[in-house]
Design an enzyme around this catalytic site. Structure first.
Site, PDB file in Angstrom:
ATOM      1  NE  ARG A  72      -1.650  -2.227   2.793  1.00 57.17           N
ATOM      2  CZ  ARG A  72      -1.757  -3.486   2.381  1.00 57.17           C
ATOM      3  NH1 ARG A  72      -2.801  -3.862   1.705  1.00 57.17           N
ATOM      4  NH2 ARG A  72      -0.810  -4.387   2.652  1.00 57.17           N
ATOM      5  CE  LYS A  98      25.992  -2.788  -7.418  1.00 55.93           C
ATOM      6  NZ  LYS A  98      26.254  -1.736  -8.425  1.00 55.93           N
ATOM      7  NE  ARG A 110       7.171   0.781   4.862  1.00 57.19           N
ATOM      8  CZ  ARG A 110       5.952   0.255   4.782  1.00 57.19           C
ATOM      9  NH1 ARG A 110       5.799  -0.994   4.381  1.00 57.19           N
ATOM     10  NH2 ARG A 110       4.888   0.964   5.097  1.00 57.19           N
ATOM     11  CG  HIS A 141       3.447   3.850   8.666  1.00 59.23           C
ATOM     12  ND1 HIS A 141       3.526   4.706   7.583  1.00 59.23           N
ATOM     13  CD2 HIS A 141       3.084   2.636   8.166  1.00 59.23           C
ATOM     14  CE1 HIS A 141       3.221   4.028   6.484  1.00 59.23           C
ATOM     15  NE2 HIS A 141       2.946   2.779   6.806  1.00 59.23           N
TER      16      HIS A 141
HETATM   17  N1   CP Z   1      -0.261   0.014   5.791  1.00 57.99           N
HETATM   18  C1   CP Z   1       0.958  -0.242   5.248  1.00 57.99           C
HETATM   19  O1   CP Z   1       1.980   0.365   5.570  1.00 57.99           O
HETATM   20  O2   CP Z   1       0.947  -1.249   4.300  1.00 57.99           O
HETATM   21  P1   CP Z   1       2.193  -1.736   3.440  1.00 57.99           P
HETATM   22  O3   CP Z   1       3.186  -2.346   4.399  1.00 57.99           O
HETATM   23  O4   CP Z   1       1.649  -2.726   2.451  1.00 57.99           O
HETATM   24  O5   CP Z   1       2.800  -0.524   2.780  1.00 57.99           O
END
Ligand code: CP
Length: 305
Positions: free
Chosen positions: A51, A80, A101, A129
């Site tokens: 997502r 690497k 991420r 997040h």
């Molecule tokens: N909600 C969420 O972060 O989903 P993903 O890990 O699929 O990005």
């Protein structure tokens, strides 16, 4: 440029502006289909995602911009031995804005020191997040009409679940919100969230292991997955993974206007039979995620006017 590392580094006015813009984008998406023309978003994913990465990419494309990136460190020169700072300096030469991420808590904040382009925390380890929280706020505001005065139950892995940490921080800034923290003993909310967020701001909260006893009190039930990838041993994961399974019987104990959210992916914690219930809003939440990210990108690029 301004980064998004922790949502509470934006003022509530700034957050509200993003939500208002996102709401306009939901209603009239074509009004915004060229505002990021000529701009490039890079998505750097050092951890798996469906997502977050795809909604960021869809968001940029729907704003008329373009995208580059990688979806795993194996597909980049990280494999690497390249450092994060060198990777970011390189990508900042190509892109106007970066969504990243990373499995290490604090990696986006460290990365922001090396580049001027806005960097967005798309999830850092078991920490935060913030764009999931923007998604959650937009979903709740759209369905409930408010982000204040709510009794919010968060259930599952509150220890490693970064979505929950960001959610509690953000909703603690709006008046009248109360939290019911539902988890096994081993997966309780980290102490720093309790002391530095909940207690510091005099937010009402209780901790419990028993979901049945609190179902009827909730306006929002935020379910989470037990975060297998953050466990140190498989035995503990197997013992704890099915601590809570939301099914039709549990839904029967809830208010008629309660809503169920889940950042997804789900593994086993919401039975598929619950999907039929009108109160199950987690796929609506998926849709709002793209609009929240469209609004965020537009604001950070300064193309929202
Ligand atoms: N909600 C969420 O972060 O989903 P993903 O890990 O699929 O990005």
């Amino acid at each position: 440029g301004k980064h998004l590392i922790d949502l509470n580094e934006f003022t509530t006015d700034e957050v509200d502006e993003i939500l208002e813009l996102a709401d306009k984008m939901v209603k009239n998406p074509l009004d915004y289909c060229e505002i990021a023309k000529g701009r490039i978003l890079a998505t750097l994913f050092f951890e798996p995602s469906t997502r977050t990465r795809l909604s960021f990419e869809a968001a940029m494309l729907r704003l008329g911009g373009q995208i580059i990136g990688f979806s795993s460190p194996d597909a980049s020169s990280t494999s690497k031995g390249e450092s994060l700072s060198d990777t970011l300096r390189t990508v900042a030469a190509y892109a106007d804005i970066i969504a990243m991420r990373h499995p290490k808590e604090g990696a986006p904040r460290l990365g922001a020191k090396f580049i001027d382009a806005p960097i967005i925390n798309a999830g850092d380890g078991g920490h935060q997040h913030p764009t999931q929280t923007l998604t959650d706020m937009l979903t709740i505001k759209s369905i409930k009409g408010t982000v204040s005065g709510l009794t919010i139950g968060v259930c599952g892995d509150l220890k490693f679940g970064r979505t929950v940490h960001s959610l509690i921080k953000a909703f603690s800034r709006y008046p009248g919100n109360k939290f019911i923290l539902i988890s096994p003993q081993e997966l309780k909310i980290p102490q720093y969230i309790k002391t530095q967020v909940l207690e510091k701001n005099n937010i009402e909260f209780i901790e419990t292991e028993k979901i049945d006893e609190v179902m009827g009190d909730l306006d929002i039930l935020y379910m989470t997955r037990v975060q297998k990838e953050r466990f140190f041993n498989e035995e503990d994961y197997i013992r704890l993974k099915d601590s809570y399974i939301l099914d039709r019987d549990k839904m029967a104990m809830a208010k008629e206007d309660m809503i169920v959210l889940h950042p997804l992916p789900r593994v086993n914690e919401i039975s598929y039979e619950v999907d039929e219930d009108e109160r199950a809003c987690y796929f609506k939440q998926v849709e709002y995620g793209m609009y929240a990210r469209m609004a965020l990108i537009a604001k950070l690029l300064g193309v929202d006017k």
